[in-house]
Each structure stands twice: as C-alpha cells, then as structure tokens.
Design an enzyme around this catalytic site. Structure first.
Site, PDB file in Angstrom:
ATOM      1  N   ASP A  41      -7.056 -15.119 -45.948  1.00  0.00           N
ATOM      2  CA  ASP A  41      -7.842 -14.050 -46.553  1.00  0.00           C
ATOM      3  C   ASP A  41      -7.503 -13.874 -48.034  1.00  0.00           C
ATOM      4  O   ASP A  41      -8.395 -13.741 -48.884  1.00  0.00           O
ATOM      5  CB  ASP A  41      -7.572 -12.744 -45.798  1.00  0.00           C
ATOM      6  CG  ASP A  41      -8.834 -11.908 -45.638  1.00  0.00           C
ATOM      7  OD1 ASP A  41      -9.918 -12.433 -45.933  1.00  0.00           O
ATOM      8  OD2 ASP A  41      -8.739 -10.750 -45.228  1.00  0.00           O
TER       9      ASP A  41
ATOM     10  N   ASP B  88     -11.409  -8.560 -39.547  1.00  0.00           N
ATOM     11  CA  ASP B  88     -10.478  -7.467 -39.821  1.00  0.00           C
ATOM     12  C   ASP B  88     -10.269  -6.573 -38.613  1.00  0.00           C
ATOM     13  O   ASP B  88      -9.338  -5.764 -38.595  1.00  0.00           O
ATOM     14  CB  ASP B  88     -11.003  -6.620 -40.987  1.00  0.00           C
ATOM     15  CG  ASP B  88     -11.162  -7.442 -42.249  1.00  0.00           C
ATOM     16  OD1 ASP B  88     -10.386  -8.384 -42.425  1.00  0.00           O
ATOM     17  OD2 ASP B  88     -12.087  -7.151 -43.038  1.00  0.00           O
TER      18      ASP B  88
END
Length: 833
Positions: free
Chosen positions: A381, A434
């Site tokens: 990420d 997420d």
C-alpha cells in the site's frame, strides 16, 4: 452452489482485493500555490463552485479550481456577482476579443498561450472574471510562469473541467442566456460522511465476526475448535469451502497485486472497468445470496427443504432459487443505474455482503501468517501510494482508484457515502482491502477468544476491533492533514491492529505459563475401546488417530476419538487424508460432539515408539496446542494380560532445546537435561458416565466363574520376552555405534588440540626470533589454518532416544520376567503340596 463459492474464494477474491486498499475522497485542492510562482502568485488553490442560471432559472453548479493569481473569491453567494457568460473570440483568449466582454464572465479554451496571458487579455477587454475550460476531465493548477508579474490582474480566474465546459457550451449553443456566479465556500473540517464510512467499515467486520453466532440456532450450538488447530478453526457450514491463507500466499499477493495494478494503470479503459463491474456484481450476488440464505435458514428450519432439479444448477432449494433471482435482479438494477445519485446504496450493500462472505471463507491459521500477510499489504500500500510517483510520475494506486483513463467509469470495489455537509459534494470512500485485511485478523481474534471460552470484554477481540477503529480515525486525520490527498489506509491500520495482538500474545503466554500443570489424562472407557479396536484391526501395521476433548485446569479430558486413514507416500492420498480429517470434524460439530483437538493416539509394537518422528509430530502439535498428549497403545504387550496404554508429552525444557537444535554436551549440562527428561508420562484415569456404569453393572454375571484359565500357568518361554531381548540387543548395538561416533569426535578433538599446541609453540619461537631481529611479531592465531577450525560435535539426540528405548525394553523384560518367576514359584508350591 459449491462452484460459485469456489469462484468467490479464488477468482473474485484474488481480483477484487488487489485493486483498492486506499482511503480516498474527492480531491480537496485547498492548498498553497506552486513553489515556482512569483512573489505575487501567492493565492491558495481553492475549490470553486460555478453556479449557472439558464434564462433566469437556477441550474446545477459546476466544480472548478481557482488560480494562484487574480482576486480572491467570496466564500458565500451574498457578495458574489451574477454575470452573463460570453465566449472570447478567438476562443483561446490569447488576443483581444472581437466580442464585447465588459460586465461579463469571459469563457476561454485552454491552449496556445499561458493562463496569465489569457487573464490579462480578458481583464483588458473589461471582463469581470474569466473561466478557463480545460481540454481534459481533471482540474489543472494554474500557476504563474517564471519571472512573471501579475500585480495588475484583479479579476477572479477559475478553471473547470472539459465536462463542465460542455454543459455551458450546450446551453450557449442553444441560444439561451447563461449567467454565472462563482464563489469558494469553506469546506467542513470533518464531514458527517466520514463518521458513517467509519461505522460501515467497523460494522462490516463486527458482523463478519459474529455472523456464525447470528446464523446458528440454539439447537445447533456446539463447541468451536481452536482457531490455531485446523487452518483457522472455522466451521464449514452450508458446504462452504474454507480458503486457507498461508505465508506463501502473502508473498504471492504482493507480486500478483502489483502486476494487476500496473495492468490497470497502463491499460485502463471503459471495457476493463466493465469487466471489474461484472466481477464485482457476480461476487456481490453470491455474497448477498449467502448472507440471506444463512439468515433465513437459521430462523426458519423448514424453509429450504423443498428442492428442485434444474439444468446447470442441479438440485437446488426453492428458497435458494428465489433469493438468487432477487439478488441477480438487484445487481442488474445497480449496474444499470450505477451513475445515479443513489447508486452508492446498492454498491455498498453488495460490497458489504461480499466482504462478510469472504471473511467467512478466508481465514487465518495463526498470528504468524497474519503478521506476514498484513506486513506485505502494508508495504504494498505504501509503495503504490507514496513511492510510485518517483517512478511513474503519478500515484498508481490513487490513479486507478479514481478511475483515470476509464472513460467516466469508476471502479466499484469501494464503499462510498456522499458528503452531506460539503458544498462541493463528492464521496468519502474506503477500499475493500482496508476492511478485509485487518478483518481477517479481527475475525481470527474472535475465534481465538471463543475457542478459549473468553467473553467479549475479557478477550482479545474487543481490543482488536478498537485498534481497527482507531486506525481508521488516524487515516482520516492523515487525509485532513494532507489536504484530502488519498492515504494508504493500511499505513495506519496495520500498526494499530498488529501492535495489539502482539501485546496480547505476550499476556496469553504469561497466562499459559501460570496455568496449572497437567496432572492427569481422563479418558472415557468408550474411547479406550475405540483405540484398542482400531489398533488391533490393523496390527502389526502402525495406525494413528485424533483425540478430542477438553482442557480443564490440570485435567485433560479425552471424550472422543476417530482414526486417521492409513498413511501412504502419495501426495494426493495425503491431501485426501487431510480433507477426511476436516470432514470428520465438521460432522462431529453437526451432532454436537466435543471437537477440540487435545492430541493424537498411535499404536506401537513391543514399545518401539521413541523416535525422532514422534518428537517432530509432538512439536507440530504443541506449537498450536500447548497441552496436547499422545496416547501410546501396544497390542503386543496387551496380549500379555496388561493394558499397555501410556499418555506422553514432551517436557518444556526438551522442546526449548529442540527448537534451537543444539544437543551438544555443553548445552545439555547447561540445561541440566538427561535422557529421562525427554518425555513426561501423565497418569491415565479411566472415566465412565453414570449411565454406562449402571449398564455394566447389569451385565455382570450372577454366578461365579466355573472355568479356570490354565493357559496363564504355562511355563514355556514367552515369545514376547524373546522379541524384547532381541530388540534390546539391537538397541545396544545402535548405542555402541553412537558411542563410537563420540569417541571418534574426541580423538579428533584431542589430535586438533595437539596440533594447535605444536603450532603455537612454533609460532612463539618464530616471534621471539622476529623480535630479536626488530620485526613485528606474527599473530598467535590463524583462522585459515585447519588446526583452528572447530570440529562440529555430534548431536546427542539419537543416543538419548536409544537410551530411552533401552530403558523401556528393560522395564518390559522386568515385567514379563517377574510374571514368569511368579508362575514358577506357584508351580513349585503346588508340586511340593
């Protein structure tokens, strides 16, 4: 429906999770001007609302961006003028317009000259402001050229996107009067949508954790297995196929996700996004179908009994078919209206159902895999959000999530909620990754607590989900501090969720250390009969099986068992054996039988069980189940009239030494470990329920035994004793060979020490000569010299095991010989009488 669930677990999960794991929102470009602007170009870039009136009727507003030069805009409509819009001629606005611009808002197309020139030309023509229409869909930042002076630009300068320019051009081309007002209202520090997106993300994980509780009726409640025993310890309901995540999967994720992300970045197009929309719709349909069916089935037991046999689908219940049709219709309606203002509701419903189902299918086996997976996602990420601009001149993750180059289409793998208090509109969004990646860990903590009978307040789950919620708050705080720039949410979520379990594991380890030691293994009589039957049926082949029960204080209760298939070397057969074990556990859970693994049993011949393979099996079990035992049953010994049943476990000191794989004499002396300290034998207590005891009492005969078993008084040599003596002699030979290894080692060590002393004496004499000659002395140690290379000491593990085995044979020989001597004395007494 097994095929569709397999489709979720493999294709949809591997595709959808790779795309978006970044919390983003529509860009808030309220920040300072570019660093290369002149001293007069210090206006902040601010979002602008361009309000339209068509023939006097108020119309929709268009979003824009102010320039780093020109006058500042009003923050409300009260002080903003409403003026007619007029195109410049030429349209690029680079030279004086032939149209009258006085008292109007000039419209000019981007290109041919810089923004500053266009603004100065419009101001010279008497325009009250200028709107520059971009040739692309994004908003361009209008900075001053180097070394430019703009002190005389006093009109407001705004840019809008190509789509906004097309809206204005449509009405002007139709001959209608278009009036414009632009102003720049302040955005709220926190929008209510951020709170709702936070509640949706945390609520999704909460529902996924408790889903098995919601969908299980009281009649089917049963003991959950430990999450560390069988790939996450999940229950396999409704024919679900659990996707077991491994350490290797974490590394494969990074490679596959990065490749797929680059493909999207370079080849993004509307058809590619449509492919993702179709995949999302399929996953959402299956997720919604699974959620609805499990809820309805738990409340209405007889609803799914009526079956239909349809082509392609096979046998399917009427309820499942009706729900499937409704789910497909819902997904089609969402896809057809995905650009409507209310489409976010359908997208969120499909997404939440999909994620709940994924969190039921994909489960973590232990904290080690969770750590590797989240750390890989953490690095993935951060790289594609913050570090990729250094290579690709753009944040790849954010560009893909925004849907750049997608022809107006947007990627659906997001939960989104419209900003209700933001005058510029837009959405707050969070990627599926997420929620799912931390959700795997949170769900693991829930199963972990449940397996250990911890309630919500005293367990680890509550702190894990609190850590996730705090991580989300940090994510939105980071977005605010970075002026709305998309954030890699896992940058905040991974530390907040991994720090908590690490500290709790330390607490758990202390609790386990403080737990009372295992003092007795309590086995039900029926379990012993099952073990004896299984071992005797396959004797002399060695067999194994699983022990099930409960760990209660200092007592390990064994309440059930089942045999393992006969082991073979073929990998496919080994895989079938693993599937057999999982299926057995599922069946036991369905009938409300204890299904917590507490160890295993295995057969042996003549007590020959103390091997390295047994130790390795113990280590594999005790890594996850701290207090597991192995029940050893010897059919050959039992034939002598003795129930040869032992409960063994590895000692803690031996396990610590085995992990370091250092069985040298020095280490053994340091740990004070000898051959008798490898295994600990736990006393066995046979227990029966009151009902079985009463039944056995009824089976006892009323008459005394009238027949005598004279075979027990035979004086011939016992074959069991002969075999034990043979094995004893073989072990003595093996021990002698081990002793020869150590003798050889010590001879080599003595020889090496003698060579070292001779070399040192020679080196010292040479150094004395060099000192006398005024030269520097040579070092007294030479690592390159073979005499100084350490000789590896042989491991003493094999000799320890052989010694243990010899002691076992001696005990067995003593037992059999004692019985023989007793018979001899008995017969002698009979003859004398």
């Amino acid at each position: 429906m097994a095929f569709s669930r397999r489709l979720i677990g493999v294709s949809i999960l591997s595709c959808l999770l790779l795309l978006s794991s970044t919390a983003i929102g529509d860009d808030d470009i309220s920040r300072a001007a570019a660093a290369n602007a002149s001293s007069s170009c210090n206006n902040p870039y601010r979002m602008v609302l361009v309000k339209l009136w068509i023939d006097g009727a108020e119309h929709e507003s268009i979003g824009g961006l102010s320039a780093a030069f020109g006058s500042l805009l009003s923050t409300d409509t009260k002080n903003a003028p409403r003026l007619p819009a007029t195109y410049t001629k030429p349209l690029n606005g680079c030279s004086s317009s032939s149209f009258k611009l006085s008292g109007s808002i000039a419209l000019a197309l981007r290109g041919q000259c810089d923004f500053l020139t266009k603004a100065m030309v419009a101001q010279a023509g008497g325009a009250a402001g200028i709107v520059l229409i971009n040739d692309q869909e994004d908003l361009v930042e209008m900075a001053c050229p180097n070394n430019s002076t703009v002190a005389n630009v006093t009109i407001p300068v705004v840019t809008i996107s190509k789509a906004g320019g097309d809206v204005i051009d449509k009405y002007i081309s139709a001959g209608t009067k278009v009036e414009i007002m632009f102003y720049s209202p302040d955005r709220p520090i926190v929008d209510y949508s951020a709170m709702f997106i936070w509640m949706m993300a945390v609520g999704t994980i909460f529902c996924a954790s408790f889903w098995s509780e919601f969908t299980t009726s009281k009649e089917n409640d049963f003991n959950e297995q430990s999450p560390e025993v069988l790939a996450g310890g999940s229950r396999e309901e409704d024919d679900k196929e659990i996707l077991n995540i491994t350490t290797k999967s974490a590394f494969v994720f990074v490679i596959t996700a990065s490749t797929f992300l680059l493909l999207l970045y370079f080849f993004m197009s509307s058809w590619f996004v449509w492919l993702l929309i179709i995949l999302f719709a399929i996953g959402g349909v299956e997720g919604m179908h699974s959620c609805i069916i499990s809820l309805v089935s738990s409340k209405c037991k007889g609803c799914g009994r009526k079956k239909l046999n349809l082509p392609l689908l096979g046998e399917i219940s009427v309820l499942s078919l009706v729900v499937l049709i409704l789910c497909v219709a819902f997904a089609i309606f969402w896809a057809a209206t995905r650009k409507a203002s209310y489409s976010w509701i359908g997208q969120d419903i499909l997404g939440i159902c999909l994620m709940i189902t994924v969190l039921q299918l994909a489960q973590l086996p232990n904290i080690k895999v969770a750590t590797v997976l989240l750390c890989c996602a953490f690095l993935y990420d951060i790289f594609w959000v913050f570090l990729s601009p250094a290579i690709f001149h753009d944040s790849v993750m954010i560009a893909v999530a925004r849907g750049d180059k997608a022809g107006g289409e947007s990627i659906p793998m997001l939960l989104r909620i419209p900003r209700v208090s933001d005058p510029y509109g837009g959405y707050d969004m969070i990627g599926f990754g997420d929620i799912l990646f931390p959700g795997l860990l949170v769900c693991f903590a829930f199963r972990f607590d449940k397996a250990r009978k911890k309630n919500v307040l005293n367990g680890y789950y509550i702190w894990m989900i609190v850590g996730y919620g705090i991580g989300l708050l940090f994510t939105y705080l980071g977005m605010y501090l970075m002026n709305g720039h998309g954030q890699p949410a896992l940058l905040y979520l991974v530390p907040c969720t991994l720090v908590v379990p690490r500290s709790f594991l330390q607490v758990a380890a202390k609790e386990e250390e403080a737990a009372p030691p295992l003092r007795v293994v309590q086995i039900e009589g029926l379990v012993i009969l099952k073990i004896i039957k299984h071992c005797k049926e396959f004797s002399p082949a060695l067999v194994t099986g699983q022990l099930l029960g409960l760990d209660v204080g200092s007592v390990l209760e064994v309440t059930n068992c089942f045999p393992f298939p006969v082991r073979e070397e073929d990998e496919e057969i080994e895989a079938e054996g693993a599937n057999y074990q999982l299926e057995m556990m599922r069946c036991l859970r369905e009938v409300n039988v204890d299904n917590n693994t507490v160890g295993w049993y295995q057969s042996t011949l003549f007590g020959s069980f103390q091997t390295v393979e047994l130790i390795e099996t113990f280590m594999n079990y005790q890594e996850n189940i701290k207090r597991c035992v192995c029940i050893i049953y010897d059919p050959s010994r039992s034939n002598q009239g003795v129930l040869a049943l032992k409960a063994l476990k590895l000692s803690d000191s031996f396990m610590e030494l085995y992990r370091s794989n250092n069985f040298t004499g020095e280490k053994l002396r340091e740990k004070n470990l000898s051959w008798v300290d490898i295994f600990e034998e736990i006393p066995i207590k046979v227990s029966n329920s009151a009902l079985i005891s009463a039944f056995m009492t009824e089976l006892e005969p009323d008459t005394p035994v009238t027949q005598c078993d004279y075979e027990r008084l035979q004086l011939s040599t016992n074959p069991y004793l002969e075999r034990n003596v043979e094995f004893f002699i073989e072990c003595m030979d093996d021990l002698s060979m081990e002793q020869q290894k150590f003798q050889f080692y010590y001879r080599n060590l003595s020889r090496q020490q003698a060579q070292q002393q001779a070399w040192l004496q020679k080196r010292r004499s040479d150094n004395m000569a060099r000192k006398a000659a005024g030269e520097e002395p040579l070092p007294e140690e030479d690592p390159s010299n073979p005499a100084f290379k350490p000789i590896p000491e042989p491991s003493r593990l094999d000799s320890f095991l052989i010694t243990n085995q010899i002691a076992n044979y001696c005990n067995q020989i003593n037992g059999v010989a004692g019985q023989s001597f007793s018979r001899l004395h008995l017969m002698k007494a009979l003859q004398e009488n």
